[in-house]
Design a protein around this motif. Structure first.
Motif, PDB file in Angstrom:
ATOM      1  N   GLN A  20      57.598  30.395  37.163  1.00  0.00           N
ATOM      2  CA  GLN A  20      57.519  31.749  37.698  1.00  0.00           C
ATOM      3  C   GLN A  20      57.689  32.787  36.592  1.00  0.00           C
ATOM      4  O   GLN A  20      57.007  33.816  36.567  1.00  0.00           O
ATOM      5  CB  GLN A  20      58.586  31.937  38.780  1.00  0.00           C
ATOM      6  N   LEU A  21      58.586  32.514  35.655  1.00  0.00           N
ATOM      7  CA  LEU A  21      58.777  33.447  34.544  1.00  0.00           C
ATOM      8  C   LEU A  21      57.540  33.508  33.659  1.00  0.00           C
ATOM      9  O   LEU A  21      57.172  34.583  33.159  1.00  0.00           O
ATOM     10  CB  LEU A  21      59.999  33.026  33.722  1.00  0.00           C
ATOM     11  N   LEU A  22      56.875  32.366  33.464  1.00  0.00           N
ATOM     12  CA  LEU A  22      55.637  32.361  32.679  1.00  0.00           C
ATOM     13  C   LEU A  22      54.557  33.195  33.355  1.00  0.00           C
ATOM     14  O   LEU A  22      53.867  34.000  32.700  1.00  0.00           O
ATOM     15  CB  LEU A  22      55.162  30.924  32.485  1.00  0.00           C
ATOM     16  N   LEU A  23      54.404  33.033  34.660  1.00  0.00           N
ATOM     17  CA  LEU A  23      53.406  33.823  35.386  1.00  0.00           C
ATOM     18  C   LEU A  23      53.750  35.308  35.348  1.00  0.00           C
ATOM     19  O   LEU A  23      52.853  36.161  35.221  1.00  0.00           O
ATOM     20  CB  LEU A  23      53.313  33.327  36.832  1.00  0.00           C
ATOM     21  N   ASP A  24      55.024  35.633  35.442  1.00  0.00           N
ATOM     22  CA  ASP A  24      55.424  37.044  35.354  1.00  0.00           C
ATOM     23  C   ASP A  24      55.074  37.632  33.993  1.00  0.00           C
ATOM     24  O   ASP A  24      54.630  38.793  33.897  1.00  0.00           O
ATOM     25  CB  ASP A  24      56.921  37.175  35.616  1.00  0.00           C
ATOM     26  N   ASP A  25      55.254  36.853  32.946  1.00  0.00           N
ATOM     27  CA  ASP A  25      54.893  37.341  31.608  1.00  0.00           C
ATOM     28  C   ASP A  25      53.390  37.573  31.495  1.00  0.00           C
ATOM     29  O   ASP A  25      52.942  38.571  30.897  1.00  0.00           O
ATOM     30  CB  ASP A  25      55.354  36.338  30.548  1.00  0.00           C
ATOM     31  N   ILE A  26      52.592  36.678  32.067  1.00  0.00           N
ATOM     32  CA  ILE A  26      51.131  36.853  32.024  1.00  0.00           C
ATOM     33  C   ILE A  26      50.717  38.113  32.779  1.00  0.00           C
ATOM     34  O   ILE A  26      49.873  38.900  32.317  1.00  0.00           O
ATOM     35  CB  ILE A  26      50.434  35.607  32.603  1.00  0.00           C
ATOM     36  N   ILE A  27      51.310  38.330  33.947  1.00  0.00           N
ATOM     37  CA  ILE A  27      50.990  39.528  34.729  1.00  0.00           C
ATOM     38  C   ILE A  27      51.412  40.786  33.986  1.00  0.00           C
ATOM     39  O   ILE A  27      50.692  41.806  33.978  1.00  0.00           O
ATOM     40  CB  ILE A  27      51.659  39.435  36.113  1.00  0.00           C
ATOM     41  N   ASN A  32      50.041  45.667  30.866  1.00  0.00           N
ATOM     42  CA  ASN A  32      50.112  46.407  29.601  1.00  0.00           C
ATOM     43  C   ASN A  32      48.716  46.650  29.031  1.00  0.00           C
ATOM     44  O   ASN A  32      48.445  47.713  28.441  1.00  0.00           O
ATOM     45  CB  ASN A  32      50.963  45.636  28.593  1.00  0.00           C
ATOM     46  N   ALA A  33      47.818  45.674  29.213  1.00  0.00           N
ATOM     47  CA  ALA A  33      46.443  45.865  28.746  1.00  0.00           C
ATOM     48  C   ALA A  33      45.750  46.990  29.508  1.00  0.00           C
ATOM     49  O   ALA A  33      44.997  47.792  28.930  1.00  0.00           O
ATOM     50  CB  ALA A  33      45.664  44.561  28.894  1.00  0.00           C
ATOM     51  N   THR A  88      43.789  44.737  39.587  1.00  0.00           N
ATOM     52  CA  THR A  88      44.609  43.815  38.785  1.00  0.00           C
ATOM     53  C   THR A  88      45.672  43.138  39.647  1.00  0.00           C
ATOM     54  O   THR A  88      45.904  41.922  39.539  1.00  0.00           O
ATOM     55  CB  THR A  88      45.274  44.574  37.627  1.00  0.00           C
ATOM     56  N   ASP A  89      46.323  43.897  40.498  1.00  0.00           N
ATOM     57  CA  ASP A  89      47.348  43.317  41.372  1.00  0.00           C
ATOM     58  C   ASP A  89      46.747  42.275  42.308  1.00  0.00           C
ATOM     59  O   ASP A  89      47.325  41.189  42.506  1.00  0.00           O
ATOM     60  CB  ASP A  89      48.023  44.422  42.180  1.00  0.00           C
ATOM     61  N   ILE A  90      45.587  42.587  42.893  1.00  0.00           N
ATOM     62  CA  ILE A  90      44.965  41.623  43.806  1.00  0.00           C
ATOM     63  C   ILE A  90      44.579  40.348  43.058  1.00  0.00           C
ATOM     64  O   ILE A  90      44.839  39.220  43.516  1.00  0.00           O
ATOM     65  CB  ILE A  90      43.731  42.254  44.478  1.00  0.00           C
ATOM     66  N   ALA A  91      43.971  40.517  41.884  1.00  0.00           N
ATOM     67  CA  ALA A  91      43.505  39.348  41.131  1.00  0.00           C
ATOM     68  C   ALA A  91      44.671  38.465  40.698  1.00  0.00           C
ATOM     69  O   ALA A  91      44.615  37.228  40.834  1.00  0.00           O
ATOM     70  CB  ALA A  91      42.704  39.814  39.918  1.00  0.00           C
ATOM     71  N   PHE A  92      45.727  39.070  40.218  1.00  0.00           N
ATOM     72  CA  PHE A  92      46.830  38.253  39.709  1.00  0.00           C
ATOM     73  C   PHE A  92      47.728  37.738  40.826  1.00  0.00           C
ATOM     74  O   PHE A  92      48.465  36.773  40.612  1.00  0.00           O
ATOM     75  CB  PHE A  92      47.634  39.043  38.676  1.00  0.00           C
TER      76      PHE A  92
END
Length: 251
Positions: A20-27, A32-33, A88-92
């Motif tokens: 979950q922490l890894l996915l949060d970092d990706i999001i 940020n992009a 972005t929110d929907i996709a991730f």
């Protein structure tokens, strides 16, 4: 796909991190992009609006007063950023759900043995497990006692060193007592011991000598004949010689 119920702590223990922490970092990286893209577009549009305002500045004053380039750019950027963040929110959200169901999913019936658990017997009874836990607690207490003892010993060493330094300072203050003249005083006991041995080696007085000493009249009741004066000593010595001469003649 249907969700798979896997042990919640299995993947973090095997991977060394929480999925979950890894996915949060990706999001967060994606967000940020989006923010960086909006900031870059804002600079580009601001330069474009400024150049357009300069070109049209001298041609039509009325239109220039009615058109606000800064406000138009800000409104467009807000709308553009809102649209990007929405998609972005929907996709991730879909990406997070798909990853948890497929990438980070382990079937519950899959026999997985972690490297650090290989060879361990995990079928212990509750009683045996309780005994092991009690033993671990006791060992921890012993370890704490050893650490406490180590601190006490360290403190004692510091105290001992401080006492040694004080003793050395006192010794330096009393160093004047170490003088060569004291060697003579140290030799006195040995000389007294030799004198005692010499006196002890003298022969015992015979009965005749003892009787003559007791019959000799003392001039001073508090002193012996040879202690009164030189004359008394000579008289005593002569009497002793006469007694010895008589004994030799009689023999």
């Amino acid at each position: 796909q249907q969700a798979v119920n896997a042990p919640p702590l299995l993947l973090p223990e095997a991977l060394g991190f929480s999925p979950q922490l890894l996915l949060d970092d990706i999001i967060n990286i994606a967000n940020n992009a989006v923010t960086d893209a909006v900031n870059g577009l804002e600079e580009f549009l601001q330069r474009w609006a400024d150049e357009r305002a300069k070109k049209e500045g001298g041609s039509d004053t009325t239109k220039e007063s009615e058109w606000d380039p800064t406000g138009e750019v800000e409104q467009g950027l807000v709308a553009f950023q809102t649209l990007l963040e929405y998609h972005t929110d929907i996709a991730f959200d879909f990406f997070e759900a798909w990853s948890l169901r497929n990438v980070f999913a382990v079937p519950p019936d899959l026999p997985i043995v972690l490297p650090h658990q290989e060879g361990l017997d995990l079928t212990q009874s509750p009683e045996r497990e309780k005994e092991l836990m009690d033993e671990i607690v006791e060992l921890r207490l012993q370890l704490q006692d050893q650490r406490r003892l180590g601190r006490v010993l360290t403190r004692a060493v510091h105290v001992s060193r401080a006492g040694r330094r004080r003793a050395e300072k006192r010794r330096e203050r009393l160093s004047f007592l170490h003088d060569p003249t004291f060697d003579t005083i140290e030799g006195l006991p040995q000389k007294l011991f030799e004198l005692y041995k010499s006196v002890s080696a003298l022969p015992d007085l015979d009965p005749a000598t003892l009787s003559s000493l007791t019959q000799y009249r003392l001039s001073d009741p508090g002193k012996r004949p040879w202690e009164t004066s030189k004359t008394g000593y000579l008289n005593w010595a002569v009497s002793q010689l006469l007694v010895r001469a008589r004994e030799r003649n009689a023999a």
